[in-house]
Design a protein around this motif. Structure first.
Motif, short mmCIF file in Angstrom:
data_model
loop_
_atom_site.label_atom_id
_atom_site.label_comp_id
_atom_site.label_asym_id
_atom_site.label_seq_id
_atom_site.Cartn_x
_atom_site.Cartn_y
_atom_site.Cartn_z
N ASP A 59 7.77 12.49 -0.89
CA ASP A 59 6.33 12.27 -0.74
C ASP A 59 6.13 10.94 -0.03
O ASP A 59 6.81 9.96 -0.35
N GLY A 60 5.21 10.91 0.92
CA GLY A 60 5.01 9.66 1.63
C GLY A 60 3.75 9.65 2.44
O GLY A 60 2.93 10.57 2.39
N GLU A 61 3.63 8.57 3.20
CA GLU A 61 2.47 8.41 4.06
C GLU A 61 2.89 7.66 5.32
O GLU A 61 3.88 6.93 5.32
N ALA A 62 2.13 7.89 6.37
CA ALA A 62 2.36 7.23 7.65
C ALA A 62 1.04 6.63 8.11
O ALA A 62 -0.01 7.25 7.98
N VAL A 63 1.12 5.42 8.63
CA VAL A 63 -0.08 4.74 9.15
C VAL A 63 0.31 3.99 10.42
O VAL A 63 1.35 3.36 10.49
N HIS A 64 -0.55 4.12 11.44
CA HIS A 64 -0.30 3.46 12.72
C HIS A 64 -1.16 2.21 12.77
O HIS A 64 -2.36 2.25 12.51
#
Length: 168
Positions: free
Chosen positions: A43-48
């Motif tokens: 489970d994770g997240e990505a942010v630019h």
């Protein structure tokens, strides 16, 4: 396990969540017979942030290892956090700690596999009080007892036995 980056690049600062459930075989980790992975959840997240894409998350799994003391099964739960920054290949290299990618998606399979390998115990045990194998006859001391003499056979080591004896 691929994360599309086009959407994140167009929405700077927006957090995009992801979830994967790879198998040990998909990660290339079940070829070793001394370990077998159960269900793996990522489970994770990505942010630019405008320059790079930060990918962070958490891996949870249980793995079946061979106990380093008695050679029986040892089930170990692994909870691993990870974080990595990615930037396109065409972008100028500002930092050495940024992983480069090419295309419209990032494959995090290697990132997941590497973090799991680093989290594996060096000497997995089936229980904290595992007694292991008898050094003389090889019987599993957790399941049975033996009458073997487990004192050092080498007379040069007999002096060390005095250190273990209580002083009178």
């Amino acid at each position: 396990m691929k994360i599309p980056v086009a959407q994140a690049q167009n929405h700077i600062g927006t957090v995009f969540s992801f979830r994967f459930a790879p198998t040990g075989e998909q990660l290339g980790m079940d070829s070793d017979t001394s370990r077998r992975y159960g269900s793996i959840s990522v489970d994770g997240e990505a942010v630019h942030d405008g320059k790079s894409l930060e990918v962070r998350g958490h891996i949870h799994t249980t793995a079946n290892f061979v106990c380093s003391r008695c050679l029986e099964n040892a089930i170990v739960t692994l909870n691993v956090s990870f974080s990595e920054r990615f930037a396109p290949v065409v972008q100028e290299a500002e930092e050495d700690e940024i992983v480069r990618y090419d295309g419209d998606e990032i494959d995090i399979t290697d990132l997941i596999r590497d973090n799991l390998i680093l989290a594996e115990p060096l000497n997995p045990v089936c229980a904290d009080d595992c007694q292991g194998l008898c050094i003389a006859c090889g019987i599993n001391l957790n399941a049975d007892t033996c009458s073997c003499d487990r004192k050092p056979a080498d007379p040069r080591l007999a002096v060390l036995q005095k250190l273990l004896s209580p002083k009178s």
